[in-house]
Design a protein around this motif. Structure first.
Motif, mmCIF file in Angstrom:
data_model
loop_
_atom_site.group_PDB
_atom_site.id
_atom_site.type_symbol
_atom_site.label_atom_id
_atom_site.label_comp_id
_atom_site.label_asym_id
_atom_site.label_seq_id
_atom_site.Cartn_x
_atom_site.Cartn_y
_atom_site.Cartn_z
ATOM 1 N N LEU A 171 -5.350 6.754 1.812
ATOM 2 C CA LEU A 171 -4.917 5.614 1.010
ATOM 3 C C LEU A 171 -4.812 6.041 -0.444
ATOM 4 O O LEU A 171 -5.772 6.581 -1.003
ATOM 5 C CB LEU A 171 -5.916 4.470 1.146
ATOM 6 C CG LEU A 171 -5.622 3.213 0.324
ATOM 7 C CD1 LEU A 171 -4.349 2.536 0.810
ATOM 8 C CD2 LEU A 171 -6.795 2.246 0.380
ATOM 9 N N TYR A 228 0.311 5.223 1.301
ATOM 10 C CA TYR A 228 -0.521 6.189 1.992
ATOM 11 C C TYR A 228 0.164 7.548 1.959
ATOM 12 O O TYR A 228 1.385 7.643 1.986
ATOM 13 C CB TYR A 228 -0.704 5.807 3.472
ATOM 14 C CG TYR A 228 -1.598 4.634 3.753
ATOM 15 C CD1 TYR A 228 -1.078 3.340 3.817
ATOM 16 C CD2 TYR A 228 -2.959 4.809 3.986
ATOM 17 C CE1 TYR A 228 -1.900 2.254 4.099
ATOM 18 C CE2 TYR A 228 -3.783 3.732 4.281
ATOM 19 C CZ TYR A 228 -3.244 2.468 4.330
ATOM 20 O OH TYR A 228 -4.052 1.398 4.624
ATOM 21 N N TYR A 237 0.836 -1.205 0.000
ATOM 22 C CA TYR A 237 0.000 0.000 0.000
ATOM 23 C C TYR A 237 0.872 1.256 0.000
ATOM 24 O O TYR A 237 1.946 1.273 0.602
ATOM 25 C CB TYR A 237 -0.850 0.057 1.286
ATOM 26 C CG TYR A 237 -1.610 -1.187 1.639
ATOM 27 C CD1 TYR A 237 -0.972 -2.322 2.127
ATOM 28 C CD2 TYR A 237 -3.005 -1.227 1.525
ATOM 29 C CE1 TYR A 237 -1.675 -3.460 2.475
ATOM 30 C CE2 TYR A 237 -3.721 -2.362 1.882
ATOM 31 C CZ TYR A 237 -3.050 -3.470 2.354
ATOM 32 O OH TYR A 237 -3.762 -4.594 2.704
ATOM 33 N N LEU A 277 -5.180 9.986 7.395
ATOM 34 C CA LEU A 277 -4.333 9.147 6.561
ATOM 35 C C LEU A 277 -5.085 8.859 5.252
ATOM 36 O O LEU A 277 -6.236 8.429 5.276
ATOM 37 C CB LEU A 277 -4.061 7.847 7.305
ATOM 38 C CG LEU A 277 -2.833 7.035 6.970
ATOM 39 C CD1 LEU A 277 -1.574 7.829 7.204
ATOM 40 C CD2 LEU A 277 -2.815 5.762 7.818
#
Lengths: 114, 114
Positions: free
Chosen positions: B45, B35, B33, B43
């Motif tokens: 994504l 972020y 991932y 946060l």
């Protein structure tokens, strides 16, 4: 859809006192719940998680969290705070059988005063 | 913290530059991932790669381009960025279908766009 609320931007507590960082969630089905901690200029570190079983989950550094299904809450607690616990704390949730991608809360800044 | 590494740790670039962020995970995970963490904001994504499938947040500008050549490496290519792109970029990995998908984070790359 899944969501997480951390109602407090900041929590202040004196060293040696108990601390609580609040988290409530909304998810379809059974929840998987997580707490992460972030120290300055660092990534997030996993603290603890609830999947199933005992509602009281124990994690790293003396932290614990209590899962309350009726109140859809997963508050983080510690009996005696340390100055070194001062950091940013994130709650996250995903639903069992749902997307593997968790949803994070906005974070709560914990400040422990000497 | 050596399970997920990120390079560089700090990056300063002009708006016309092209640079890349690198992430490597040594945990045998199958999902990675990106972020974005900005001050005073949740946060965010940006991208997910899982089992060679890519999931992206449609609000991420096209000046950010991810690449995942294998399950251990993840890149974020940057070009013609804006000052508001200055942030901490975090990489994470997890095992899709394992441990309730606990995410493990790298230390982040602090990006400053001049």
């Amino acid at each position: 859809a899944q969501s997480v609320a951390q109602p407090e931007d900041q929590v202040n507590v004196a060293e040696g006192n108990p601390l609580t960082v609040k988290c409530t969630y909304s998810v379809s089905g059974n929840p998987y719940l997580f707490w992460y901690v972030q120290y300055p200029n660092r990534g997030l570190q996993f603290l603890l998680k609830y999947i199933t079983g005992d509602n009281l989950v124990k994690g790293s550094y003396g932290f614990e969290a209590e899962f309350n299904k009726s109140q859809t809450s997963f508050h983080l607690k510690k009996p005696s705070a340390l100055v070194s616990d001062s950091a940013l704390y994130f709650c996250a949730v995903r639903g069992e059988g749902g997307s593997y991608i968790p949803t994070f809360g906005r974070g709560t800044s914990l400040i422990v005063h000497p | 913290e050596t399970g997920v590494t990120q390079t560089p740790r700090h990056l300063v670039m002009g708006m016309t530059n092209k640079k890349s962020l690198k992430c490597e995970q040594h945990l045998g995970h199958n999902a990675m991932y990106w972020y974005k963490q900005s001050a005073k904001k949740p946060l965010e994504l940006m991208f997910v790669y899982s089992l060679e499938e890519r999931v992206e947040n449609n609000s991420v500008p096209s000046r950010f381009s991810p690449e995942c050549p294998n399950s251990s490496h993840l890149f974020l290519h940057l070009h013609t960025l804006q000052p508001e792109d200055s942030a901490l970029y975090l990489c994470a990995s997890s095992q899709d279908g394992g441990e309730a998908d606990t995410q493990y984070f790298g230390p982040g790359t602090r990006l400053t766009v001049l």
